[in-house]
Design a protein around this motif. Structure first.
Motif, PDB file in Angstrom:
ATOM      1  N   THR A 150       0.834  -1.205   0.000  1.00  0.00           N
ATOM      2  CA  THR A 150       0.000   0.000   0.000  1.00  0.00           C
ATOM      3  C   THR A 150       0.868   1.254   0.000  1.00  0.00           C
ATOM      4  N   LYS A 151       1.959   1.230   0.758  1.00  0.00           N
ATOM      5  CA  LYS A 151       2.877   2.377   0.791  1.00  0.00           C
ATOM      6  C   LYS A 151       3.519   2.601  -0.582  1.00  0.00           C
ATOM      7  N   ALA A 152       3.927   1.513  -1.228  1.00  0.00           N
ATOM      8  CA  ALA A 152       4.543   1.624  -2.557  1.00  0.00           C
ATOM      9  C   ALA A 152       3.540   2.171  -3.569  1.00  0.00           C
ATOM     10  N   LEU A 153       2.282   1.712  -3.468  1.00  0.00           N
ATOM     11  CA  LEU A 153       1.251   2.190  -4.384  1.00  0.00           C
ATOM     12  C   LEU A 153       0.919   3.663  -4.134  1.00  0.00           C
ATOM     13  N   THR A 154       0.969   4.075  -2.852  1.00  0.00           N
ATOM     14  CA  THR A 154       0.760   5.494  -2.537  1.00  0.00           C
ATOM     15  C   THR A 154       1.880   6.339  -3.133  1.00  0.00           C
ATOM     16  N   ALA A 155       3.103   5.814  -3.074  1.00  0.00           N
ATOM     17  CA  ALA A 155       4.258   6.536  -3.634  1.00  0.00           C
ATOM     18  C   ALA A 155       4.127   6.680  -5.144  1.00  0.00           C
ATOM     19  N   ILE A 156       3.707   5.613  -5.819  1.00  0.00           N
ATOM     20  CA  ILE A 156       3.572   5.694  -7.279  1.00  0.00           C
ATOM     21  C   ILE A 156       2.406   6.597  -7.655  1.00  0.00           C
ATOM     22  N   GLU A 157       1.369   6.620  -6.815  1.00  0.00           N
ATOM     23  CA  GLU A 157       0.232   7.514  -7.069  1.00  0.00           C
ATOM     24  C   GLU A 157       0.663   8.977  -6.960  1.00  0.00           C
ATOM     25  N   ASP A 158       1.470   9.290  -5.943  1.00  0.00           N
ATOM     26  CA  ASP A 158       1.995  10.654  -5.793  1.00  0.00           C
ATOM     27  C   ASP A 158       2.861  11.041  -6.983  1.00  0.00           C
ATOM     28  N   TYR A 159       3.649  10.075  -7.447  1.00  0.00           N
ATOM     29  CA  TYR A 159       4.501  10.294  -8.618  1.00  0.00           C
ATOM     30  C   TYR A 159       3.638  10.619  -9.840  1.00  0.00           C
ATOM     31  N   ARG A 160       2.572   9.861 -10.026  1.00  0.00           N
ATOM     32  CA  ARG A 160       1.673  10.061 -11.162  1.00  0.00           C
ATOM     33  C   ARG A 160       0.995  11.430 -11.105  1.00  0.00           C
ATOM     34  N   ILE A 161       0.625  11.846  -9.900  1.00  0.00           N
ATOM     35  CA  ILE A 161      -0.021  13.153  -9.743  1.00  0.00           C
ATOM     36  C   ILE A 161       0.944  14.278 -10.102  1.00  0.00           C
ATOM     37  N   ASP A 162       2.185  14.167  -9.631  1.00  0.00           N
ATOM     38  CA  ASP A 162       3.194  15.193  -9.948  1.00  0.00           C
ATOM     39  C   ASP A 162       3.449  15.266 -11.453  1.00  0.00           C
ATOM     40  N   GLU A 163       3.564  14.083 -12.089  1.00  0.00           N
ATOM     41  CA  GLU A 163       3.755  14.060 -13.536  1.00  0.00           C
ATOM     42  C   GLU A 163       2.537  14.647 -14.252  1.00  0.00           C
ATOM     43  N   GLY A 164       1.346  14.375 -13.702  1.00  0.00           N
ATOM     44  CA  GLY A 164       0.121  14.904 -14.291  1.00  0.00           C
ATOM     45  C   GLY A 164       0.063  16.420 -14.252  1.00  0.00           C
ATOM     46  N   LYS A 165       0.564  17.010 -13.174  1.00  0.00           N
ATOM     47  CA  LYS A 165       0.580  18.470 -13.067  1.00  0.00           C
ATOM     48  C   LYS A 165       1.452  19.087 -14.156  1.00  0.00           C
ATOM     49  N   ALA A 166       2.584  18.445 -14.434  1.00  0.00           N
ATOM     50  CA  ALA A 166       3.466  18.943 -15.494  1.00  0.00           C
ATOM     51  C   ALA A 166       2.787  18.832 -16.862  1.00  0.00           C
ATOM     52  N   LEU A 167       2.086  17.706 -17.086  1.00  0.00           N
ATOM     53  CA  LEU A 167       1.367  17.532 -18.345  1.00  0.00           C
ATOM     54  C   LEU A 167       0.241  18.557 -18.484  1.00  0.00           C
ATOM     55  N   GLU A 168      -0.470  18.780 -17.384  1.00  0.00           N
ATOM     56  CA  GLU A 168      -1.582  19.738 -17.407  1.00  0.00           C
ATOM     57  C   GLU A 168      -1.094  21.140 -17.768  1.00  0.00           C
ATOM     58  N   LYS A 169       0.027  21.519 -17.204  1.00  0.00           N
ATOM     59  CA  LYS A 169       0.606  22.831 -17.516  1.00  0.00           C
ATOM     60  C   LYS A 169       0.916  22.940 -19.006  1.00  0.00           C
TER      61      LYS A 169
END
Length: 285
Positions: free
Chosen positions: A133-152
């Motif tokens: 669950t911790k690893a999946l939370t980490a990858i989810e945070d990673y995906r969100i950060d990457e998504g912010k860059a894409l959104e910009k």
């Protein structure tokens, strides 16, 4: 808010006799493509772990690894004493030699080592699930950060297309007048008398064929819809992909109807911006 399909998450569980490392990596894919690498003793729990990952990540090419490193004195590999002694006996019948040398040969023979299958301890597996669950939370945070860059980047591209569309709208009266003048010149070059009423009818027909009013309105609406979807609470890369197809259709129609070089140059620039959006959309969840 959009999320990228690219991500990485890692968590380490330290137990008294072993260290368990969990890694989850994801790349873009049309659907969920999950590849798992786990030790044989945890195979019976593989389906449960796969379901946990699938619920969290939804889509992407996912590599899941569970690695076990022994840190204590216990080991699942044992010397098969009876087999090794029998190998030594048979080897000594073939050739009399030093016992140590015979032993070296015997331990390299098949079945010299036996692996005792470990039973999964439920308390240990619960700890593994917590780390997953911790690893999946980490990858989810990673995906969100990457998504912010894409959104910009998407917002910049959509803004550029809007500005180019504004230029098209401003240029349109000039374009229509240029088309009208070309038709008048073409007729005058014929040096033939024409029915003026018939000519006006034909002129209206051609001007209607070149009219891009509907395309301009639809393109503006599609751009607005793209931005609205981009700012929605969920991440829907497939929906954004469908919208870009509609945007591309209107841009192509404007280009084919324009019949005016300066406007076609603007269309080419819009296509360039749209292709950059399409390329990045492949990474959106």
């Amino acid at each position: 808010m959009i999320k990228s399909m690219t991500g990485f998450g890692k968590s380490i569980l330290q137990l008294p006799t072993k260290k368990i490392t969990i890694e989850v990596k994801s790349l873009n894919s049309k659907n969920l493509d999950l590849n798992a690498r786990i030790p044989s003793q945890y195979r019976e729990k593989e389906l449960e772990m796969r379901n946990t990952i699938a619920k969290k990540l939804a889509r992407g090419k996912v590599d899941f690894g569970l690695y076990v490193e022994a840190t204590g004195e216990e080991t699942s590999n044992k010397v098969n004493e009876a087999i090794v002694k029998e190998y030594i006996r048979q080897l000594s019948n073939v050739h009399e030699g030093d016992t140590i040398e015979l032993l070296k040969m015997a331990v390299r023979m098949p079945d010299a080592l036996k692996t005792e299958r470990e039973q999964i301890d439920e308390q240990e597996f619960n700890a593994i699930k917590d780390e997953l669950t911790k690893a999946l939370t980490a990858i989810e945070d990673y995906r969100i950060d990457e998504g912010k860059a894409l959104e910009k980047d998407f917002n910049i591209r959509i803004k550029n297309i809007r500005e180019l569309l504004d230029s098209v709208i401003q240029m349109d009266p000039e374009r229509m007048e240029a088309v009208r003048e070309r038709l008048h010149k073409a007729v005058s070059d014929l040096k033939e008398e024409v029915d003026q009423n018939r000519f006006e009818q034909e002129l209206i027909y051609y001007l209607e064929k070149f009219d891009i009013t509907e395309e301009k309105v639809r393109l503006a609406n599609h751009l607005e819809y793209f931005t609205t979807t981009l700012n929605s609470s969920d991440s829907n890369g497939k929906k954004l992909g469908f919208i870009t197809q509609e945007i591309g259709r209107e841009i192509n129609t404007i280009g084919s109807k324009s019949n005016y070089a300066p406007m076609q140059q603007l269309v080419v620039q819009m296509k360039d911006e749209l292709e950059k959006i399409k390329e990045q959309l492949l990474n959106v969840l």
